[in-house]
Design an enzyme around this catalytic site. Sequence first.
Site, PDB file in Angstrom:
ATOM      1  N   ASP A  43       0.820  -0.990   0.057  1.00 18.36           N
ATOM      2  CA  ASP A  43       0.080  -0.009   0.237  1.00 18.36           C
ATOM      3  C   ASP A  43       0.777   1.149  -0.142  1.00 18.36           C
ATOM      4  O   ASP A  43       0.413   2.512  -0.149  1.00 18.36           O
ATOM      5  CB  ASP A  43      -0.859  -0.191   1.257  1.00 18.36           C
ATOM      6  N   SER A  44       2.219   1.106   0.154  1.00 18.38           N
ATOM      7  CA  SER A  44       3.128   1.896  -0.266  1.00 18.38           C
ATOM      8  C   SER A  44       2.904   2.800  -1.475  1.00 18.38           C
ATOM      9  O   SER A  44       3.397   3.854  -1.551  1.00 18.38           O
ATOM     10  CB  SER A  44       4.464   1.653   0.114  1.00 18.38           C
ATOM     11  N   ASP A  82      -1.254  -6.242   0.053  1.00 12.77           N
ATOM     12  CA  ASP A  82      -1.258  -5.448   1.229  1.00 12.77           C
ATOM     13  C   ASP A  82      -2.638  -5.170   1.843  1.00 12.77           C
ATOM     14  O   ASP A  82      -3.087  -4.275   0.892  1.00 12.77           O
ATOM     15  CB  ASP A  82      -0.117  -4.269   0.980  1.00 12.77           C
ATOM     16  N   LYS A 111      -1.195  -9.629   3.442  1.00 15.76           N
ATOM     17  CA  LYS A 111      -0.431  -8.784   4.693  1.00 15.76           C
ATOM     18  C   LYS A 111      -1.123  -8.013   5.475  1.00 15.76           C
ATOM     19  O   LYS A 111      -1.955  -7.097   4.961  1.00 15.76           O
ATOM     20  CB  LYS A 111       1.005  -8.222   4.347  1.00 15.76           C
ATOM     21  N   GLU A 113      -1.019  -5.173   8.949  1.00 15.60           N
ATOM     22  CA  GLU A 113      -0.297  -4.494   9.891  1.00 15.60           C
ATOM     23  C   GLU A 113      -0.612  -4.529  11.316  1.00 15.60           C
ATOM     24  O   GLU A 113      -1.855  -4.288  11.516  1.00 15.60           O
ATOM     25  CB  GLU A 113      -0.040  -3.058   9.512  1.00 15.60           C
ATOM     26  N   GLU A 177       9.608  -3.782  10.229  1.00 18.08           N
ATOM     27  CA  GLU A 177      10.051  -2.401   9.546  1.00 18.08           C
ATOM     28  C   GLU A 177      10.636  -1.813  10.648  1.00 18.08           C
ATOM     29  O   GLU A 177      10.282  -1.290  11.748  1.00 18.08           O
ATOM     30  CB  GLU A 177       8.891  -1.855   9.197  1.00 18.08           C
TER      31      GLU A 177
HETATM   32  O1  KIV Z   1       3.610  -0.993   1.746  1.00 17.52           O
HETATM   33  C1  KIV Z   1       4.936  -1.581   1.196  1.00 17.52           C
HETATM   34  O2  KIV Z   1       5.408  -1.461   0.408  1.00 17.52           O
HETATM   35  C2  KIV Z   1       5.186  -2.264   2.573  1.00 17.52           C
HETATM   36  C3  KIV Z   1       6.759  -2.576   2.770  1.00 17.52           C
HETATM   37  C4  KIV Z   1       7.491  -1.319   3.035  1.00 17.52           C
HETATM   38  C5  KIV Z   1       7.195  -3.544   3.387  1.00 17.52           C
HETATM   39  O3  KIV Z   1       4.620  -2.661   3.578  1.00 17.52           O
END
Ligand code: KIV
Length: 260
Positions: A43-44, A82, A111, A113, A177
């Site tokens: 989600d980055s 994510d 994934k 968090e 992280e």
């Molecule tokens: O969103 C993302 O790219 C991530 C990585 C920084 C692990 O969660």
Amino acid sequence: MQKVTIRKILKKKNKTPIVCLSAYSKAIAQIADKYCDIILVGDSLGMVLYGMKTTREVKIETMILHGKAVKSSARRSLVVFDMPYKTYSNKFIAYKNVKKVIKLTKCDAVKLEGGKKIVNIIKYLTKKGIPVMGHIGLLPQSSNVFKLKGKNLIQKRKILQDAIALSNSGVFAIVVECVVESLAKKITNSVSVPTIGIGASKYCDGQILVTDDMIGLSNFRPRFVKKYSNAKKIIEKSVKNYCSDVKRRKFPSSQNVYKF
Ligand code: KIV
């Protein structure tokens, strides 16, 4: 071509480093697929691609579009999706959204968090057969500031407890992280699943970076990012040369023209 499976990832713990990168597009996924064990549709992308201030603005529909593009271009790597902010606020909401994501993108895993607080959600998903990757330490969905974690004893203890709780709840790997080296080492030695570090030292079972940071396309340059190329410079040079060619009528040339 041997597909990377969850089993293969688990077997790498304490043996072979697990190689991971983020990808948001077909072009990057095709390249990463040749070399990576895991590709994360992170989600980055909210900040990296869309210029958002935080990942909290990212919508599930946007992630699904990128998830589809990446998964359909990655035949070998394990593709992890994510889950964006607020899509897993309780186990029922989480399961509903994860089912939709898997159905539409065909991604191999998701994934989430968080630590202890989301253990009941992770247990619920894994019992339903969904492979889940955890994420502890710096949590971009919950924190506005980019800050190293684990500098004091209280924080160290909490993050370690989070890692152990996640490992016992059925995750197949944990992203760690931006934590101090000693904590990363302690976590890796205390959990039975692989740890994947980003800014978490060599004492992890694998490493992940955001591809745009690693190739020098983004402006994000914390200490933990190693810049393997200067994509921004390469693109700028191409754009500059193209503009100059158009202005001097050097492009299109006879090679770029259709003649009958
Ligand atoms: O969103 C993302 O790219 C991530 C990585 C920084 C692990 O969660």
